[in-house]
Every structure is written in C-alpha cells, then in structure tokens.
Motif scaffolding. Structure first.
Motif, mmCIF file in Angstrom:
data_model
loop_
_atom_site.group_PDB
_atom_site.id
_atom_site.type_symbol
_atom_site.label_atom_id
_atom_site.label_comp_id
_atom_site.label_asym_id
_atom_site.label_seq_id
_atom_site.Cartn_x
_atom_site.Cartn_y
_atom_site.Cartn_z
ATOM 1 N N TYR A 333 8.795 -13.788 -4.273
ATOM 2 C CA TYR A 333 8.710 -12.400 -4.724
ATOM 3 C C TYR A 333 7.291 -12.047 -5.164
ATOM 4 O O TYR A 333 6.716 -11.040 -4.731
ATOM 5 C CB TYR A 333 9.685 -12.168 -5.873
ATOM 6 C CG TYR A 333 9.795 -10.727 -6.310
ATOM 7 C CD1 TYR A 333 10.616 -9.839 -5.628
ATOM 8 C CD2 TYR A 333 9.083 -10.257 -7.412
ATOM 9 C CE1 TYR A 333 10.726 -8.513 -6.014
ATOM 10 C CE2 TYR A 333 9.175 -8.930 -7.819
ATOM 11 C CZ TYR A 333 10.013 -8.065 -7.117
ATOM 12 O OH TYR A 333 10.102 -6.749 -7.506
ATOM 13 N N SER A 334 6.723 -12.890 -6.028
ATOM 14 C CA SER A 334 5.372 -12.601 -6.532
ATOM 15 C C SER A 334 4.328 -12.752 -5.425
ATOM 16 O O SER A 334 3.345 -12.016 -5.373
ATOM 17 C CB SER A 334 5.033 -13.513 -7.716
ATOM 18 O OG SER A 334 5.232 -14.870 -7.391
ATOM 19 N N GLY A 335 4.549 -13.718 -4.511
ATOM 20 C CA GLY A 335 3.625 -13.889 -3.393
ATOM 21 C C GLY A 335 3.673 -12.710 -2.434
ATOM 22 O O GLY A 335 2.635 -12.255 -1.931
ATOM 23 N N ALA A 336 4.885 -12.193 -2.186
ATOM 24 C CA ALA A 336 5.017 -11.014 -1.322
ATOM 25 C C ALA A 336 4.316 -9.810 -1.947
ATOM 26 O O ALA A 336 3.687 -9.005 -1.245
ATOM 27 C CB ALA A 336 6.495 -10.700 -1.091
ATOM 28 N N GLY A 337 4.411 -9.712 -3.272
ATOM 29 C CA GLY A 337 3.712 -8.626 -3.965
ATOM 30 C C GLY A 337 2.213 -8.713 -3.769
ATOM 31 O O GLY A 337 1.540 -7.696 -3.561
ATOM 32 N N LEU A 338 1.686 -9.926 -3.810
ATOM 33 C CA LEU A 338 0.251 -10.123 -3.623
ATOM 34 C C LEU A 338 -0.174 -9.770 -2.200
ATOM 35 O O LEU A 338 -1.212 -9.146 -1.984
ATOM 36 C CB LEU A 338 -0.110 -11.581 -3.935
ATOM 37 C CG LEU A 338 -1.588 -11.912 -4.110
ATOM 38 C CD1 LEU A 338 -2.162 -11.184 -5.317
ATOM 39 C CD2 LEU A 338 -1.768 -13.417 -4.270
ATOM 40 N N VAL A 339 0.642 -10.165 -1.226
ATOM 41 C CA VAL A 339 0.334 -9.874 0.172
ATOM 42 C C VAL A 339 0.371 -8.366 0.437
ATOM 43 O O VAL A 339 -0.525 -7.800 1.068
ATOM 44 C CB VAL A 339 1.315 -10.607 1.110
ATOM 45 C CG1 VAL A 339 1.167 -10.112 2.549
ATOM 46 C CG2 VAL A 339 1.077 -12.110 1.049
ATOM 47 N N LEU A 340 1.387 -7.696 -0.070
ATOM 48 C CA LEU A 340 1.505 -6.255 0.134
ATOM 49 C C LEU A 340 0.375 -5.494 -0.559
ATOM 50 O O LEU A 340 -0.095 -4.472 -0.052
ATOM 51 C CB LEU A 340 2.862 -5.759 -0.384
ATOM 52 C CG LEU A 340 4.080 -6.147 0.453
ATOM 53 C CD1 LEU A 340 5.366 -5.719 -0.244
ATOM 54 C CD2 LEU A 340 4.003 -5.511 1.841
ATOM 55 N N TRP A 341 -0.067 -6.012 -1.706
ATOM 56 C CA TRP A 341 -1.144 -5.336 -2.417
ATOM 57 C C TRP A 341 -2.432 -5.318 -1.597
ATOM 58 O O TRP A 341 -3.243 -4.410 -1.729
ATOM 59 C CB TRP A 341 -1.396 -5.988 -3.770
ATOM 60 C CG TRP A 341 -2.557 -5.359 -4.488
ATOM 61 C CD1 TRP A 341 -3.797 -5.877 -4.687
ATOM 62 C CD2 TRP A 341 -2.583 -4.051 -5.058
ATOM 63 N NE1 TRP A 341 -4.602 -4.993 -5.347
ATOM 64 C CE2 TRP A 341 -3.876 -3.855 -5.585
ATOM 65 C CE3 TRP A 341 -1.649 -3.020 -5.168
ATOM 66 C CZ2 TRP A 341 -4.248 -2.674 -6.225
ATOM 67 C CZ3 TRP A 341 -2.022 -1.854 -5.794
ATOM 68 C CH2 TRP A 341 -3.304 -1.691 -6.316
ATOM 69 N N ASN A 342 -2.607 -6.312 -0.737
ATOM 70 C CA ASN A 342 -3.805 -6.354 0.096
ATOM 71 C C ASN A 342 -3.928 -5.135 1.005
ATOM 72 O O ASN A 342 -5.010 -4.849 1.532
ATOM 73 C CB ASN A 342 -3.801 -7.615 0.975
ATOM 74 C CG ASN A 342 -4.295 -8.831 0.228
ATOM 75 O OD1 ASN A 342 -4.570 -8.765 -0.964
ATOM 76 N ND2 ASN A 342 -4.404 -9.945 0.920
#
Length: 425
Positions: A333-342
């Motif tokens: 979940y937190s990793g997906a958030g980081l990827v989407l923020w890019n």
C-alpha cells in the motif's frame, strides 16, 4: 557521425533536450534521494538532512541572477546561448569530480554539502541556458511535447541517480558513485558540444573581435531594456495570480514527499536503499510513459485543462493517502502510494511550463523563465527545510493531509474566480 541541426529536426530536438535534462536529473536524484535517504538510514537528524537539501537546492532558487547575464550575452557564433550551456556543463563536470574527495558522507556532511552546492551553481546555469535556448528554438505548438521529453529526461536522470547510484553507493562506496556520475555527465557534454543549433554554425568559433561585437549588438538587449521587459512580464496581475497557485502546489508537494519518506524509513523501518530503488525504478518507468502522453495531451487539449485535472488528482490523492495512514504499514500500500506520487510533479510540469514559456517576452526568455523556475525551486527548498523542523512536532500524515487540503482550497478558489480564468492560455 553527422548529426542534424536542432532547427531542422523536431525528433532531434526532442532527443537533445531529453538528454540535457537527464544531465540535470542524475545529480538531483543522487543528492536529494540516494544520499538523503542514505543519511536518513544512518540516523542523521532530520534537521541536518533538511539543511543539506536546502544547501544543495539553494543555487536553483537564485537562478534569476544568471538569467539576465545569459540573455545579455546570448550572442555566439556557435549558436545563441550554446556557449553558456557548454561552459556550464564543463565546470559542472569538474565540480562533480570534486565529490570524489568525500570518504564518509555522514562524518563529512559539511564538506559534502559544500561540494554539492558548488555543483548546483553551475548545473543551475546550465538549466537556465537550456530553457532559454528551448523557448527560442522550439515552435509554440510543440512545447507541450518538448516539456514532456524534458521532464521525462529529468525523470530518467533522477531515476538513475536515486536507484542506480544508490546501489553503487551502498555496494561500492560514495567515491565510486561520484566517479560514475562524473563520467556520464562528461559523455553528454561531449555529445552536446558536437551538436549544431543551425547547419551553418561552426563547432569552434574563430572570428574578428570587432565584427563579433558589432553583430552581438543586434541580438543582445541592453540591461535597461532587459530588466524592464522582465519586470513587466512577471508583475502583471494575471501572471502574479497564476504563479501564486503554481508556487503553492510545488511547496505542498515538497512538504509531502519529504515527510512521507521520513515516515517510511524512521517509523516503518524501510531500508533506505530499497526506498531509493523503488523511487527510481518502477515509479519512474510508469511516470515516463505518463509524462510523454501528458505532453501530447498538453499540445492537443491545452495545458490549462491538463493542469486543472492534475491539481484535482494531486489533492484527492493526498487527502485519501494521508487519511488512510493506518494502512501504511502494509508495504504494498505505502509502496504503491510512492509510485503513484511520482506522477504528480512531471504531469504538473508538462502543463505549467508551456504556459510559463508562453508568458516570456522576446529576447529575455532566459531571464523571465529562469525567474519562474527559481521561485518554483525556492518553494521546493523551503518545503524541504521546513519539513525537517516540523517533523519534530507534527506527524507526517497530518502534514500530508494539510497539503492536500490546501491544494483543494486553491482549486475551489480558482473555480470561483470565473472558471479558472486566472490561468493564462
């Protein structure tokens, strides 16, 4: 090898500005992601890391000092402003080579900050020169796609600087990472040196000084006219209102990403190397595709429409992600958030930058656009610096939620102000 001239080939223009921005992205990713996360992972206090980031970014906030000189002395037999790009690239390469004297980034943090600061000075001059050259040589109807390739190049550079150099840093040491960065920058510098802006441009200029001086007068505005044009372009009411919105969004973006990465490393105990690689790998691949499509959309449906839609997406994303911080302990979940923020910064840039380019007056493109970029960079640096101190008393999810709420307020204010009419174009 025979390379086409920049004014003759749109594809070669896209390629050239793509790798020129890769040159800017690699040191940025190395310093602000790989090294910053490395320091976080070794328990360096957040205020010291915030200060390090602010020092590295400081030259980018004073770019408006370089712009007037770049425009005042823009004439060159090898191509207008090309001499600024080449010279700043060469000095930036030497500054990058100077990083090799650092043995331990943690123990030599002050020296590390000083050396990155020196590199940033000349990299920011190169950036201002490249932007001015782009405005003057690229047709207005291609600026959306151009900014897509420029931001895409920057993204790829950041990806390599954060993921690739982070791997080298952890496996082979800081000096090896600095050597690799310097080698890549040198190769791109040579490639641009043999690139012509126009077919008739020589690679090396040999001319009579008197003739050169006389020709320069026809192309270069004097300082009085230059500053009048810059002041007029930046201070008109519509530009001021528009840029206030842009500055607010970039400030919030900086606050969020710095607080989020702090939370992942210090609270959730993510490995800083793994975090840097995630930021520079899958996130960058997805974002690169999105940013090229965003550049095309900016030319097709208008940068104004793209910007408003991206602002809505950023606001909703921040509100949802930070409201659900209880799920952050799930790595996916937190990793997906980081990827989407890019996706946020590059997509916003491909919409915002063509609008800002269109606001720039003839013959002072470098000064005016550089002033805009300097203020954006100031927002980024100020956000990083203040976040380092704020995290002592405020939680990362609360900071991120406030950023999303602030962007939402700005969108609603724009909507009330006659259907986003404050946005030029």
């Amino acid at each position: 090898m025979h390379l086409p001239a920049l004014n003759d080939s749109s594809r070669f223009r896209y390629f050239t500005f793509f790798y020129l921005y890769i040159m800017q992205g690699i040191p940025s990713g190395f310093a602000l992601t790989a090294v910053a996360n490395y320091l976080l992972g070794r328990n360096v206090e957040t205020q010291h890391i915030g200060t390090f980031i602010a020092i590295v970014g400081l030259p980018w906030t004073i770019q408006f000092f370089w712009g007037p000189f770049i425009d005042r002395f823009q004439y060159s037999l090898i191509g207008h402003r090309k001499h600024w790009v080449v010279l700043s690239q060469l000095v930036a390469v030497f500054a990058s080579a100077g990083l090799t004297i650092v043995k331990d980034p943690v123990q030599q943090l002050s020296l590390l900050s000083l050396l990155f600061f020196c590199h940033s000075i000349f990299a920011s001059i190169q950036d201002a020169s490249v932007d001015a050259m782009a405005i003057s040589i690229v047709p207005a109807e291609q600026r959306g796609r151009l900014n897509g390739f420029m931001r895409g190049g920057f993204l790829i550079g950041v990806a390599f600087g954060s993921a690739g150099l982070s791997y080298v840093l952890h496996e082979y040491g800081f000096r090896s990472a600095a050597v690799l960065q310097t080698t890549i920058l040198l190769c791109f510098t040579v490639l641009f040196f043999i690139t012509r802006l126009h077919k008739s441009d020589p690679l090396i200029a040999f001319s009579n000084y008197a003739n050169t001086r006389q020709l320069a007068k026809a192309y270069q505005p004097n300082f009085t006219l230059l500053f009048k044009k810059i002041y007029s372009g930046i201070t008109n009411q519509k530009s001021l209102k528009y840029f206030g919105v842009v500055a607010g969004v970039y400030f919030c973006s900086s606050v969020f990403i710095r607080s989020y990465t702090y939370y992942l490393i210090h609270i959730l105990k993510w490995d800083d190397k793994a975090l840097s690689i995630l930021q520079g790998s899958w996130g960058s691949v997805i974002t690169f595709v999105a940013i090229i499509l965003g550049g095309v959309a900016s030319d097709k449906i208008g940068a104004k429409v793209v910007q408003v839609r991206v602002m809505w997406g950023v606001a909703i994303f921040l509100l949802v992600l930070n409201s659900s911080f209880y799920f952050w302990h799930y790595d996916f979940y937190s990793g997906a958030g980081l990827v989407l923020w890019n996706l946020a910064d590059p997509l916003l840039s491909v919409a915002v930058f063509p609008i800002l380019m269109g606001l720039c007056a003839d013959k002072v493109e470098g000064s005016q656009f550089t002033a805009y970029m300097a203020m954006i960079n100031l927002c980024d640096v100020a956000g990083s610096y203040l976040t380092g101190w704020s995290l002592k008393t405020v939680s990362a999810p609360l900071l991120g939620f406030c950023c999303g709420f602030f962007i939402l307020i700005m969108i609603l204010m724009l909507k009330r102000n006659n259907n986003y009419s404050v946005i030029p174009g």
